[in-house]
Design a protein around this motif. Sequence first.
Motif, PDB file in Angstrom:
ATOM      1  N   THR A  79       3.917 -63.046   0.274  1.00 29.59           N
ATOM      2  CA  THR A  79       4.842 -62.187   1.022  1.00 29.59           C
ATOM      3  C   THR A  79       5.112 -62.751   2.414  1.00 29.59           C
ATOM      4  OG1 THR A  79       4.067 -60.227  -0.187  1.00 29.59           O
ATOM      5  CG2 THR A  79       5.232 -59.852   1.892  1.00 29.59           C
ATOM      6  N   GLN A  80       4.057 -63.191   3.099  1.00 33.96           N
ATOM      7  CA  GLN A  80       4.225 -63.736   4.453  1.00 33.96           C
ATOM      8  C   GLN A  80       5.019 -65.040   4.425  1.00 33.96           C
ATOM      9  OE1 GLN A  80       3.481 -62.169   7.290  1.00 33.96           O
ATOM     10  NE2 GLN A  80       2.801 -60.448   6.016  1.00 33.96           N
ATOM     11  N   LYS A  81       4.815 -65.856   3.414  1.00 37.88           N
ATOM     12  CA  LYS A  81       5.584 -67.102   3.314  1.00 37.88           C
ATOM     13  C   LYS A  81       7.060 -66.815   3.084  1.00 37.88           C
ATOM     14  CE  LYS A  81       1.827 -70.094   1.702  1.00 37.88           C
ATOM     15  NZ  LYS A  81       1.315 -70.952   0.587  1.00 37.88           N
ATOM     16  N   LEU A  82       7.355 -65.792   2.254  1.00 37.28           N
ATOM     17  CA  LEU A  82       8.745 -65.424   2.024  1.00 37.28           C
ATOM     18  C   LEU A  82       9.396 -64.879   3.290  1.00 37.28           C
ATOM     19  CD1 LEU A  82      11.108 -65.067   0.061  1.00 37.28           C
ATOM     20  CD2 LEU A  82      10.155 -62.817  -0.557  1.00 37.28           C
ATOM     21  N   LEU A  83       8.653 -64.008   3.998  1.00 39.53           N
ATOM     22  CA  LEU A  83       9.167 -63.479   5.263  1.00 39.53           C
ATOM     23  C   LEU A  83       9.378 -64.601   6.291  1.00 39.53           C
ATOM     24  CD1 LEU A  83       7.023 -60.218   5.656  1.00 39.53           C
ATOM     25  CD2 LEU A  83       9.472 -60.376   5.127  1.00 39.53           C
ATOM     26  N   CYS A  84       8.475 -65.551   6.273  1.00 39.82           N
ATOM     27  CA  CYS A  84       8.590 -66.675   7.206  1.00 39.82           C
ATOM     28  C   CYS A  84       9.827 -67.509   6.882  1.00 39.82           C
ATOM     29  CB  CYS A  84       7.329 -67.528   7.136  1.00 39.82           C
ATOM     30  SG  CYS A  84       7.321 -68.914   8.301  1.00 39.82           S
ATOM     31  N   LYS A  85      10.082 -67.741   5.607  1.00 36.99           N
ATOM     32  CA  LYS A  85      11.272 -68.507   5.211  1.00 36.99           C
ATOM     33  C   LYS A  85      12.549 -67.769   5.591  1.00 36.99           C
ATOM     34  CE  LYS A  85      13.556 -70.618   1.239  1.00 36.99           C
ATOM     35  NZ  LYS A  85      13.524 -70.841  -0.234  1.00 36.99           N
ATOM     36  N   ASN A  86      12.605 -66.465   5.305  1.00 35.88           N
ATOM     37  CA  ASN A  86      13.785 -65.680   5.683  1.00 35.88           C
ATOM     38  C   ASN A  86      13.947 -65.604   7.201  1.00 35.88           C
ATOM     39  OD1 ASN A  86      14.279 -65.231   2.984  1.00 35.88           O
ATOM     40  ND2 ASN A  86      13.361 -63.174   2.959  1.00 35.88           N
ATOM     41  N   GLY A  87      12.807 -65.542   7.899  1.00 43.04           N
ATOM     42  CA  GLY A  87      12.866 -65.509   9.357  1.00 43.04           C
ATOM     43  C   GLY A  87      13.433 -66.796   9.934  1.00 43.04           C
ATOM     44  N   GLU A  88      13.063 -67.938   9.363  1.00 47.86           N
ATOM     45  CA  GLU A  88      13.626 -69.204   9.825  1.00 47.86           C
ATOM     46  C   GLU A  88      15.129 -69.260   9.565  1.00 47.86           C
ATOM     47  OE1 GLU A  88      11.326 -72.096   7.794  1.00 47.86           O
ATOM     48  OE2 GLU A  88       9.610 -71.982   9.171  1.00 47.86           O
ATOM     49  N   THR A  89      15.550 -68.702   8.440  1.00 48.54           N
ATOM     50  CA  THR A  89      16.985 -68.650   8.157  1.00 48.54           C
ATOM     51  C   THR A  89      17.714 -67.766   9.160  1.00 48.54           C
ATOM     52  OG1 THR A  89      16.476 -68.912   5.792  1.00 48.54           O
ATOM     53  CG2 THR A  89      18.692 -68.171   6.366  1.00 48.54           C
ATOM     54  N   LEU A  90      17.132 -66.605   9.468  1.00 53.99           N
ATOM     55  CA  LEU A  90      17.735 -65.728  10.464  1.00 53.99           C
ATOM     56  C   LEU A  90      17.753 -66.383  11.845  1.00 53.99           C
ATOM     57  CD1 LEU A  90      18.936 -62.994  11.255  1.00 53.99           C
ATOM     58  CD2 LEU A  90      16.598 -62.151  11.581  1.00 53.99           C
ATOM     59  N   LEU A  91      16.704 -67.120  12.180  1.00 54.55           N
ATOM     60  CA  LEU A  91      16.668 -67.824  13.466  1.00 54.55           C
ATOM     61  C   LEU A  91      17.810 -68.832  13.568  1.00 54.55           C
ATOM     62  CD1 LEU A  91      12.891 -68.521  14.232  1.00 54.55           C
ATOM     63  CD2 LEU A  91      14.524 -67.231  15.630  1.00 54.55           C
ATOM     64  N   GLY A  92      18.139 -69.497  12.459  1.00 54.85           N
ATOM     65  CA  GLY A  92      19.266 -70.428  12.482  1.00 54.85           C
ATOM     66  C   GLY A  92      20.572 -69.715  12.813  1.00 54.85           C
ATOM     67  N   ALA A  93      20.765 -68.514  12.229  1.00 61.30           N
ATOM     68  CA  ALA A  93      21.985 -67.754  12.513  1.00 61.30           C
ATOM     69  C   ALA A  93      22.013 -67.257  13.957  1.00 61.30           C
ATOM     70  CB  ALA A  93      22.092 -66.573  11.553  1.00 61.30           C
ATOM     71  N   VAL A  94      20.873 -66.748  14.443  1.00 67.00           N
ATOM     72  CA  VAL A  94      20.828 -66.224  15.812  1.00 67.00           C
ATOM     73  C   VAL A  94      20.984 -67.349  16.829  1.00 67.00           C
ATOM     74  CG1 VAL A  94      19.406 -64.989  17.479  1.00 67.00           C
ATOM     75  CG2 VAL A  94      19.448 -64.249  15.098  1.00 67.00           C
ATOM     76  N   ASN A  95      20.396 -68.505  16.570  1.00 60.46           N
ATOM     77  CA  ASN A  95      20.554 -69.644  17.479  1.00 60.46           C
ATOM     78  C   ASN A  95      22.011 -70.098  17.554  1.00 60.46           C
ATOM     79  OD1 ASN A  95      17.890 -69.958  18.366  1.00 60.46           O
ATOM     80  ND2 ASN A  95      17.322 -71.139  16.554  1.00 60.46           N
TER      81      ASN A  95
END
Length: 343
Positions: A190-206
């Motif tokens: 679960t944490q790895k999936l959240l981490c992957k989605n979080g990195e994707t969201l960080l790309g959009a926010v950046n």
Amino acid sequence: MTDSIMSKAATMEIPINSNGDTGTLPEDDSLEQDLQQVMVSGPNLNETSIVSGGYGGTGEGIIPTSSIKGSNINHSASSSSLADDANRGVAVEKLEYVKKWGLNTYKCTKQMISERFGRGSRTVDLELEAQIEVLRDTKRKYENMLRLARALTNHFYSMVQTQHALGDTFADLSQKSPELRDEFGYNAETQKLLCKNGETLLGAVNFFVSSINTLVNKTMEDTLLTIKLYENARLEFDAYRADLEELSLGPRDAVTMARIDSAQQQFQVHKDKYEQLRADVTIKLKFLEENKVKVMHKQLLLFHNAISAYFAGNQQQLEQTLQQFNIKLKPPGADKPSWLEEQ
């Protein structure tokens, strides 16, 4: 007997005084006087000649050194004279520039003080001034939005890093705790999936932050720089206008009329400059507004879709959002230099 006479004559040629020093002969005195006369009346260095034809050459090959020295002196004197004229011209040009700058600064300062104390009039374009004030207020609000978006990015990045470390810890405990292997394993995934989605969201926010930064600190700043030039031109225009009006109220003698003509020319120059910059500001404000609407429409749509997909747990929609706006994520470790670059 003859030998005794010759020895006597020889001893008489070099007389010796009582101190044992040789006496001075009359021939020695004459030789010394001749040498002194040659040293005194010898040729001067300035009159020394150089023979170009060698030994036994004719007189045509003789070059007086005095003429060479004179030509060198004349050449160096002319060179130094040209250098002095050039330096004098540069100094006069700089002095004239400082004089004009000082006069312009004095007039503008006088106009500024008069406007501040209500004694002078200023040219006002009400519509343009209102648009400029709206732009400055918009820039302040966008700067605040940019600051908050950067803070969100930093906090979310820290959360993603924490999730990554927590997932690694769960995975390690899953291997070392057989009785809780499944529970630790579920949480690690679960944490790895959240981490992957979080990195994707960080790309959009950046991408959102980068676009807003370009809009605020480059596009708006360029327009505000033109506005600053326009305001300076307006101040100069009013300063020379007030100067012309003051001269027009005075006596109309020959000297005053010449000054009025000069002031009229300066006024026309600054009037043309003011009107040109006012037109530039109007055009830039129009283009800035159109560009701002276009950029913010795209960026706000990106931010909304990315945030909604992330917190809804919709990984597919989150990835589609990045593809829609042509955002490519950097692979892990892409920012780190290679071992060759570190050498």
